[in-house]
Design an enzyme around this catalytic site. Structure first.
Site, PDB file in Angstrom:
ATOM      1  CG  PHE A 114      10.845  14.559  -4.360  1.00 59.31           C
ATOM      2  CD1 PHE A 114       9.836  14.553  -3.413  1.00 59.31           C
ATOM      3  CD2 PHE A 114      10.864  15.581  -5.297  1.00 59.31           C
ATOM      4  CE1 PHE A 114       8.866  15.537  -3.393  1.00 59.31           C
ATOM      5  CE2 PHE A 114       9.903  16.577  -5.293  1.00 59.31           C
ATOM      6  CZ  PHE A 114       8.899  16.556  -4.336  1.00 59.31           C
ATOM      7  CB  THR A 161       3.895   3.586   2.441  1.00 56.85           C
ATOM      8  OG1 THR A 161       4.492   4.726   1.814  1.00 56.85           O
ATOM      9  CG2 THR A 161       2.774   4.009   3.358  1.00 56.85           C
ATOM     10  NE  ARG A 177       9.534  -3.792  -0.779  1.00 56.25           N
ATOM     11  CZ  ARG A 177       8.468  -3.387  -1.466  1.00 56.25           C
ATOM     12  NH1 ARG A 177       7.608  -2.546  -0.922  1.00 56.25           N
ATOM     13  NH2 ARG A 177       8.251  -3.845  -2.683  1.00 56.25           N
ATOM     14  CD  GLU A 194       5.887  -6.583   4.786  1.00 61.65           C
ATOM     15  OE1 GLU A 194       6.060  -5.487   5.330  1.00 61.65           O
ATOM     16  OE2 GLU A 194       5.281  -6.731   3.711  1.00 61.65           O
ATOM     17  CG  HIS A 230       3.192  -4.393   2.268  1.00 58.17           C
ATOM     18  ND1 HIS A 230       4.432  -4.978   2.157  1.00 58.17           N
ATOM     19  CD2 HIS A 230       3.132  -3.492   1.236  1.00 58.17           C
ATOM     20  CE1 HIS A 230       5.081  -4.470   1.117  1.00 58.17           C
ATOM     21  NE2 HIS A 230       4.312  -3.573   0.541  1.00 58.17           N
ATOM     22  CB  ILE A 231      -3.096  -2.132   2.508  1.00 57.51           C
ATOM     23  CG1 ILE A 231      -3.065  -1.134   3.679  1.00 57.51           C
ATOM     24  CG2 ILE A 231      -3.491  -3.532   2.968  1.00 57.51           C
ATOM     25  CD1 ILE A 231      -4.429  -0.889   4.341  1.00 57.51           C
ATOM     26  N   GLY A 232      -0.322  -0.418   0.806  1.00 57.29           N
ATOM     27  CA  GLY A 232      -0.080   0.828   0.069  1.00 57.29           C
ATOM     28  C   GLY A 232      -0.749   0.860  -1.297  1.00 57.29           C
TER      29      GLY A 232
END
Ligand code: DGY
Length: 319
Positions: free
Chosen positions: A156, A233, A235, A264, A282-284
């Protein structure tokens, strides 16, 4: 003897690193590849003073030993699991990362994956593109409604809280597990196990550490509602992928959305055929705004350290 200062980047950046560094520190040599990411194999670190790198670049003790002049590693990511922080501290190298500027982008992508998994968007898109869609049907691609449900957040910090704001705006309840109590209206701190047992959608927003490796595992998946969703999102290693595949294949989970993967860009082929799974590469943080600001933070860090100042966003710094 004239001491030349060298800055090396393993990747092209969406800012003018050469212009900015040489304006601040005239005479500095700045090397940026003309296109793409050349990685550590593509740069000469022997007399480099500063390194700008990506999460793809593994910075370990051996690498640091090959760069004896290095003073700063500016990691163009918020996650620093690609860097041996203890080795960097021992070598007297300052490590910086890029928090804040990618918070909203990453929360948006996590939310996108949650919605896409809940409403089976991947399957729907494939159906329409296949030409096999025969028309509206009462029972076609039924998903789960999120309004009135419980979002469970693991980790958080900034991104977890940004995800929570979106969930509250969507009429969801929010429970979270994290090392600290955070006073955020409408949220409740519970244990990790309770998040999995109670939430209708669990989203991971924790760094990868020995404690969070496989935080999503067979035991916890078994406690989840069959209508629940998992989103990652953070790892890839935070999820035990075979356990997730088993749960989805057996219909013990309604869906999942993954932006990150173990090992990845290689993907476990079973993920590709796994039902109810939405995949992203992996486009966070992949918005123009976030990536430009991330690169800018790297430039700021390099200039600060080479000017003898404490940079923003130090992850580890030795005296
Ligand atoms: C990060 O910053 O750690 C993301 O994974 C990529 O932006």
């Amino acid at each position: 003897m004239l001491c030349v200062v060298r800055v090396v980047s393993t990747s092209q950046l969406p800012i003018d690193l050469v212009g900015q560094v040489t304006a601040a520190l005239p005479g500095t040599i700045v090397e940026v590849p003309p296109v793409g990411h050349v990685g550590l194999a593509g740069v000469d670190l022997r007399d480099a003073d500063a390194l700008v790198c990506l999460l793809l670049d593994k910075i370990d003790a051996k690498l640091l030993a090959s760069a004896p002049k290095l003073r700063v590693v500016a990691n163009c990511a918020v996650g620093v699991d690609n860097i041996d922080l203890a080795a960097a501290a021992a070598a007297g190298v300052t490590v910086t990362n890029t928090p804040d500027v990618l918070t909203e982008a990453t929360a948006e992508l996590a939310f996108t994956l949650m919605l896409a998994a809940a409403r089976r968007l991947g399957e729907g898109e494939r159906l329409v593109r296949s030409g096999a869609w025969t028309g509206w049907a009462l029972d076609q691609l039924l998903g789960v409604q999120l309004h009135g449900k419980t979002a469970g957040i693991i980790g958080f910090g900034r991104i977890g809280q940004a995800f929570a704001r979106r969930a509250l705006g969507f009429g969801m309840r929010v429970i979270y597990a994290g090392p600290h109590e955070v006073s955020a209206e409408g949220t409740e701190r519970v244990s990790i196990d309770e998040v999995f047992a109670r939430a209708d959608a669990v989203s991971l927003h924790c760094p990868l550490t020995p404690e969070t490796r496989h935080v999503v595992n067979a035991a916890r998946l078994a406690t989840m509602k069959p209508t629940a969703i998992v989103v990652n999102t953070a790892r890839g290693d935070c999820v035990d992928e075979p356990a997730l595949i088993d749960a989805l294949t057996a219909g013990r989970l309604a869906g999942a959305g993954l932006d990150v993967f173990v090992g990845e860009p290689k993907i476990d082929p079973r993920l590709l055929s796994c039902p109810r799974l939405v995949l992203a590469p992996h486009i966070g943080s992949a918005t123009t705004e976030a990536r430009t600001s991330m690169a800018q933070l790297c430039a700021d860090a390099v200039i600060a350290v080479l000017s003898g100042r404490r940079p923003p966003n130090v992850v580890t710094r030795t005296a």
